[in-house]
Scaffold this active site. Sequence first.
Site, mmCIF file in Angstrom:
data_model
loop_
_atom_site.group_PDB
_atom_site.id
_atom_site.type_symbol
_atom_site.label_atom_id
_atom_site.label_comp_id
_atom_site.label_asym_id
_atom_site.label_seq_id
_atom_site.Cartn_x
_atom_site.Cartn_y
_atom_site.Cartn_z
ATOM 1 N N HIS A 191 34.146 52.746 38.694
ATOM 2 C CA HIS A 191 34.367 51.310 38.583
ATOM 3 C C HIS A 191 33.029 50.572 38.740
ATOM 4 C CE1 HIS A 191 36.009 47.322 39.531
ATOM 5 N NE2 HIS A 191 37.126 47.755 38.958
ATOM 6 N N TYR A 245 41.711 37.864 39.170
ATOM 7 C CA TYR A 245 40.978 37.291 40.291
ATOM 8 C C TYR A 245 41.888 36.307 41.025
ATOM 9 C CZ TYR A 245 36.833 39.099 37.840
ATOM 10 O OH TYR A 245 35.914 39.902 37.223
ATOM 11 N N PHE A 292 38.449 41.275 34.042
ATOM 12 C CA PHE A 292 37.026 41.157 34.387
ATOM 13 C C PHE A 292 36.410 39.804 33.993
ATOM 14 C CE2 PHE A 292 37.461 45.853 34.192
ATOM 15 C CZ PHE A 292 37.024 46.166 35.463
#
Length: 228
Positions: A190, A70, A81
């Site tokens: 996804h 991120y 994640f």
Amino acid sequence: MSEVAPKIEESWREALRDEFESSYFQTLKEFLKEDKKAGIIYPPGPQMFAAFNHTALTAVKVVILGQDPYHGKGQANGLCFSVNDGVKMPPSLVNIFKELNSDLNISIPKSGNLVKWADQGVFLLNATLSVRDGKPGSHQGKGWEDFTDNVIRTVSDLRAGVVFLLWGKFAQDKKALIDQEKHFVLEAPHPSPFSVNRGFFGCRHFSKTNHFLEENGLGGIDWDPAGK
């Protein structure tokens, strides 16, 4: 990072010694050093190899592949994640927890930190282990993919009976690196909002993973990220 290798768990250090000594890895280190002068990089240096330090090579039971860390302040913690405690969950992670709830009736947690998974043998690997603040994909094509492709090959070669969860085309393109005679591969779209309804919801990968692990005497994963 040290002269030869980053601070990394010993079984990984031994298995990846040639990677750390390779010319491409030295070039990557130089790029990171220079880019750090120009701006903020995520995750912070000590967390860049968190996936390896929480999940020893000798302990890997499951591999989940992500693409990039991120790129927002305080989000990335070195596990794909996953976000740090207190950080708002990104949409893909929310969808992962929705599927977990549907599959195993596990309550959606307040925190998106997946460290409990990692500590049980779920190797949460991003293909690129760093990113510039606010610039998604900014560290792609700099050498990380060479490194992480070889990490996947290493798991495939040195372990047996690992469950690989390949979510989305990017992860599924890594299937050629995996010996499917030795390992169990599960594929789904996804979990991003753009594709989650094309088959991620309802894939039941969490229960299927545990079924495979338990059938093979390897012990299932407690998928509740908030559990003790």
